[in-house]
Design a protein around this motif. Structure first.
Motif, PDB file in Angstrom:
ATOM      1  N   PHE A 192     175.575  28.687 -20.025  1.00 24.80           N
ATOM      2  CA  PHE A 192     175.706  29.389 -18.747  1.00 24.80           C
ATOM      3  C   PHE A 192     175.179  30.794 -19.018  1.00 24.80           C
ATOM      4  O   PHE A 192     174.588  31.059 -20.064  1.00 24.80           O
ATOM      5  CB  PHE A 192     177.188  29.374 -18.321  1.00 24.80           C
ATOM      6  CG  PHE A 192     177.425  29.792 -16.899  1.00 24.80           C
ATOM      7  CD1 PHE A 192     176.882  29.069 -15.841  1.00 24.80           C
ATOM      8  CD2 PHE A 192     178.219  30.893 -16.614  1.00 24.80           C
ATOM      9  CE1 PHE A 192     177.105  29.463 -14.518  1.00 24.80           C
ATOM     10  CE2 PHE A 192     178.447  31.287 -15.299  1.00 24.80           C
ATOM     11  CZ  PHE A 192     177.890  30.563 -14.250  1.00 24.80           C
ATOM     12  N   SER A 194     174.566  34.274 -20.443  1.00 20.42           N
ATOM     13  CA  SER A 194     175.001  34.885 -21.702  1.00 20.42           C
ATOM     14  C   SER A 194     174.300  36.232 -21.843  1.00 20.42           C
ATOM     15  O   SER A 194     173.135  36.371 -21.424  1.00 20.42           O
ATOM     16  CB  SER A 194     174.651  33.955 -22.864  1.00 20.42           C
ATOM     17  OG  SER A 194     175.059  34.512 -24.066  1.00 20.42           O
ATOM     18  N   ARG A 195     174.974  37.175 -22.455  1.00 18.15           N
ATOM     19  CA  ARG A 195     174.486  38.560 -22.456  1.00 18.15           C
ATOM     20  C   ARG A 195     173.320  38.764 -23.436  1.00 18.15           C
ATOM     21  O   ARG A 195     173.509  39.216 -24.559  1.00 18.15           O
ATOM     22  CB  ARG A 195     175.653  39.503 -22.762  1.00 18.15           C
ATOM     23  CG  ARG A 195     176.707  39.504 -21.660  1.00 18.15           C
ATOM     24  CD  ARG A 195     177.877  40.406 -21.974  1.00 18.15           C
ATOM     25  NE  ARG A 195     178.756  39.920 -23.007  1.00 18.15           N
ATOM     26  CZ  ARG A 195     179.737  39.025 -22.815  1.00 18.15           C
ATOM     27  NH1 ARG A 195     179.946  38.496 -21.623  1.00 18.15           N
ATOM     28  NH2 ARG A 195     180.509  38.655 -23.826  1.00 18.15           N
ATOM     29  N   LEU A 212     177.023  39.555 -11.202  1.00 15.84           N
ATOM     30  CA  LEU A 212     177.712  38.564 -12.031  1.00 15.84           C
ATOM     31  C   LEU A 212     178.842  39.252 -12.796  1.00 15.84           C
ATOM     32  O   LEU A 212     178.579  40.102 -13.650  1.00 15.84           O
ATOM     33  CB  LEU A 212     176.714  37.959 -13.023  1.00 15.84           C
ATOM     34  CG  LEU A 212     177.245  36.864 -13.925  1.00 15.84           C
ATOM     35  CD1 LEU A 212     177.415  35.560 -13.154  1.00 15.84           C
ATOM     36  CD2 LEU A 212     176.322  36.672 -15.110  1.00 15.84           C
ATOM     37  N   PRO A 213     180.090  38.938 -12.484  1.00 20.75           N
ATOM     38  CA  PRO A 213     181.183  39.601 -13.196  1.00 20.75           C
ATOM     39  C   PRO A 213     181.086  39.324 -14.698  1.00 20.75           C
ATOM     40  O   PRO A 213     180.712  38.216 -15.113  1.00 20.75           O
ATOM     41  CB  PRO A 213     182.443  38.943 -12.615  1.00 20.75           C
ATOM     42  CG  PRO A 213     182.011  38.120 -11.462  1.00 20.75           C
ATOM     43  CD  PRO A 213     180.546  37.908 -11.548  1.00 20.75           C
ATOM     44  N   PHE A 215     183.122  38.667 -16.964  1.00 22.14           N
ATOM     45  CA  PHE A 215     183.890  37.586 -17.580  1.00 22.14           C
ATOM     46  C   PHE A 215     183.200  36.221 -17.437  1.00 22.14           C
ATOM     47  O   PHE A 215     183.528  35.265 -18.112  1.00 22.14           O
ATOM     48  CB  PHE A 215     185.319  37.537 -17.009  1.00 22.14           C
ATOM     49  CG  PHE A 215     185.400  37.007 -15.595  1.00 22.14           C
ATOM     50  CD1 PHE A 215     185.481  35.641 -15.353  1.00 22.14           C
ATOM     51  CD2 PHE A 215     185.388  37.881 -14.510  1.00 22.14           C
ATOM     52  CE1 PHE A 215     185.551  35.155 -14.054  1.00 22.14           C
ATOM     53  CE2 PHE A 215     185.449  37.396 -13.214  1.00 22.14           C
ATOM     54  CZ  PHE A 215     185.526  36.037 -12.993  1.00 22.14           C
ATOM     55  N   CYS A 216     182.220  36.159 -16.516  1.00 21.26           N
ATOM     56  CA  CYS A 216     181.494  34.883 -16.328  1.00 21.26           C
ATOM     57  C   CYS A 216     180.468  34.641 -17.429  1.00 21.26           C
ATOM     58  O   CYS A 216     180.014  33.520 -17.628  1.00 21.26           O
ATOM     59  CB  CYS A 216     180.726  34.891 -15.015  1.00 21.26           C
ATOM     60  SG  CYS A 216     181.777  34.639 -13.605  1.00 21.26           S
ATOM     61  N   SER A 217     180.031  35.708 -18.080  1.00 18.59           N
ATOM     62  CA  SER A 217     178.972  35.522 -19.072  1.00 18.59           C
ATOM     63  C   SER A 217     179.577  35.487 -20.473  1.00 18.59           C
ATOM     64  O   SER A 217     180.491  36.247 -20.781  1.00 18.59           O
ATOM     65  CB  SER A 217     177.940  36.648 -18.958  1.00 18.59           C
ATOM     66  OG  SER A 217     178.573  37.887 -19.101  1.00 18.59           O
ATOM     67  N   SER A 218     179.036  34.605 -21.284  1.00 18.08           N
ATOM     68  CA  SER A 218     179.591  34.451 -22.636  1.00 18.08           C
ATOM     69  C   SER A 218     178.770  35.264 -23.630  1.00 18.08           C
ATOM     70  O   SER A 218     177.650  35.693 -23.329  1.00 18.08           O
ATOM     71  CB  SER A 218     179.576  32.980 -23.023  1.00 18.08           C
ATOM     72  OG  SER A 218     178.298  32.479 -22.786  1.00 18.08           O
ATOM     73  N   PHE A 243     182.527  28.027 -18.664  1.00 18.42           N
ATOM     74  CA  PHE A 243     181.769  27.844 -17.427  1.00 18.42           C
ATOM     75  C   PHE A 243     180.743  26.720 -17.547  1.00 18.42           C
ATOM     76  O   PHE A 243     180.533  25.962 -16.606  1.00 18.42           O
ATOM     77  CB  PHE A 243     181.104  29.153 -16.993  1.00 18.42           C
ATOM     78  CG  PHE A 243     182.109  30.133 -16.468  1.00 18.42           C
ATOM     79  CD1 PHE A 243     182.614  29.995 -15.188  1.00 18.42           C
ATOM     80  CD2 PHE A 243     182.575  31.159 -17.266  1.00 18.42           C
ATOM     81  CE1 PHE A 243     183.571  30.879 -14.703  1.00 18.42           C
ATOM     82  CE2 PHE A 243     183.523  32.041 -16.785  1.00 18.42           C
ATOM     83  CZ  PHE A 243     184.035  31.903 -15.509  1.00 18.42           C
ATOM     84  N   SER A 244     180.136  26.604 -18.706  1.00 16.99           N
ATOM     85  CA  SER A 244     179.181  25.519 -18.912  1.00 16.99           C
ATOM     86  C   SER A 244     179.900  24.170 -18.818  1.00 16.99           C
ATOM     87  O   SER A 244     179.418  23.246 -18.147  1.00 16.99           O
ATOM     88  CB  SER A 244     178.504  25.688 -20.279  1.00 16.99           C
ATOM     89  OG  SER A 244     177.704  24.585 -20.568  1.00 16.99           O
TER      90      SER A 244
END
Ligand code: NAP
Length: 267
Positions: A192, A194-195, A212-213, A215-218, A243-244
């Protein structure tokens, strides 16, 4: 994880966000690396602009060599393979990680850019496999593909990207059906958000890219660690992070998610 010890692994897109994490994780796990990225990125490594974690701990001997190659063309893929062959060493694993993206409605993205996305994200994978397959089959090797959640959920504002990642998934699974009899393993990973720098890809037109908040990105480290763990366990599909996994389950149990929205007159 012993699975990677003394394995020779080719990583494409090696100096990007996931790539650098692959390098440091694989060095930690005792693998030997062949690294490839664009000539510009390889130059940045030479100039010390890009820092590679792991090398300073005396593990630079494990990074066998670095091959600059622009994978957007068949010639670039051939150049990478030729340079690899000149070194005369075996190959146990390819990690197809190089990729690009953009944000924007399909009609606003120049056709050449959409085609470039397909060239790099999908065609380079097919071209490199055609070149490296005899070697990988000979050593009962492993092919790892970095697809995306956009490879199983059709995503507006990234139409060519989603197309390329669906393509990678289809290609990988179909090829797996042919080569598993030779003992070759396949792993497809679906991150999903990712930073990494890819999130700052070019924008075309005026897409309503919603915020995109965080916390949604890993973290890329987490994605890469899940990928290597899943591959070592022989998994065909790896969904790294909450999320993935949620999207994977949702897409399986609720196919309408993939259709995005209902169109009047169609069921
Ligand atoms: N981060 C995410 O949210 C996310 C989510 C799902 C899937 N993915 C996938 O993960 C993979 C790695 O991406 P990332 O997030 O680590 O992004 P990244 O930091 O941009 O890394 C991608 C790497 O591929 C390189 N590359 C681009 N064009 C190339 C070309 N023509 N030839 C050779 N190498 C080229 C990039 O070089 P440049 O720096 O010059 O572009 C970069 O080093 C990609 O396939 C991406 O689609 C990422």
């Amino acid at each position: 994880m012993e699975y990677y010890r003394n394995k020779t692994v080719l990583v494409t897109g090696a100096f990007g966000g996931f790539g650098l994490c692959f390098i440091s994780e694989l060095l930690n796990r005792g693998a030997r690396l062949i690294l490839s990225d664009t000539p510009e990125n390889v130059r940045a490594v030479g100039e010390g602009t890009v820092h590679i974690t792991g090398m300073e701990e005396g593990r630079d001997s494990q990074a066998l060599f670095i091959i600059p190659a622009d994978l957007s063309s068949a010639d670039g893929c051939r150049a990478l393979h030729e340079e690899y062959r000149n070194q005369g060493i075996g190959l146990d694993m390819i990690i197809h990680n190089a990729g690009i993206a953009c944000w924007g409605e399909y009609a606003d993205v120049p056709p050449e850019f959409n085609e470039k996305i397909i060239d790099i994200n999908l065609l380079s994978v097919m071209r490199l496999n055609a070149l490296f397959l005899p070697e990988i089959i000979g050593r009962r090797g492993h092919i790892v593909y970095v697809s995306s959640v956009a490879g199983f959920v059709a995503t507006p504002l990234g139409v060519a990207y989603s197309t390329s990642k669906f393509g990678v998934r289809g290609f990988a699974m179909a090829l797996h059906g042919e080569i598993r009899k030779h003992g070759v393993r396949t792993t497809i990973v679906y991150p999903f958000f990712s930073r990494t720098p890819i999130l700052k890809s070019r924008t075309f037109g005026n897409p309503a890219v919603s915020y995109l908040p965080g916390f949604c990105s890993s973290s890329p480290e987490h994605v890469v660690s899940c990928t290597l763990q899943g591959a070592a366990r022989g998994r065909l599909h790896v969904c790294p992070g909450f999320f993935s996994r949620m999207m994977w389950l949702a897409a399986r149990f609720h196919p309408v998610i993939s259709a995005q929205r209902k169109i009047r007159g169609y069921s």
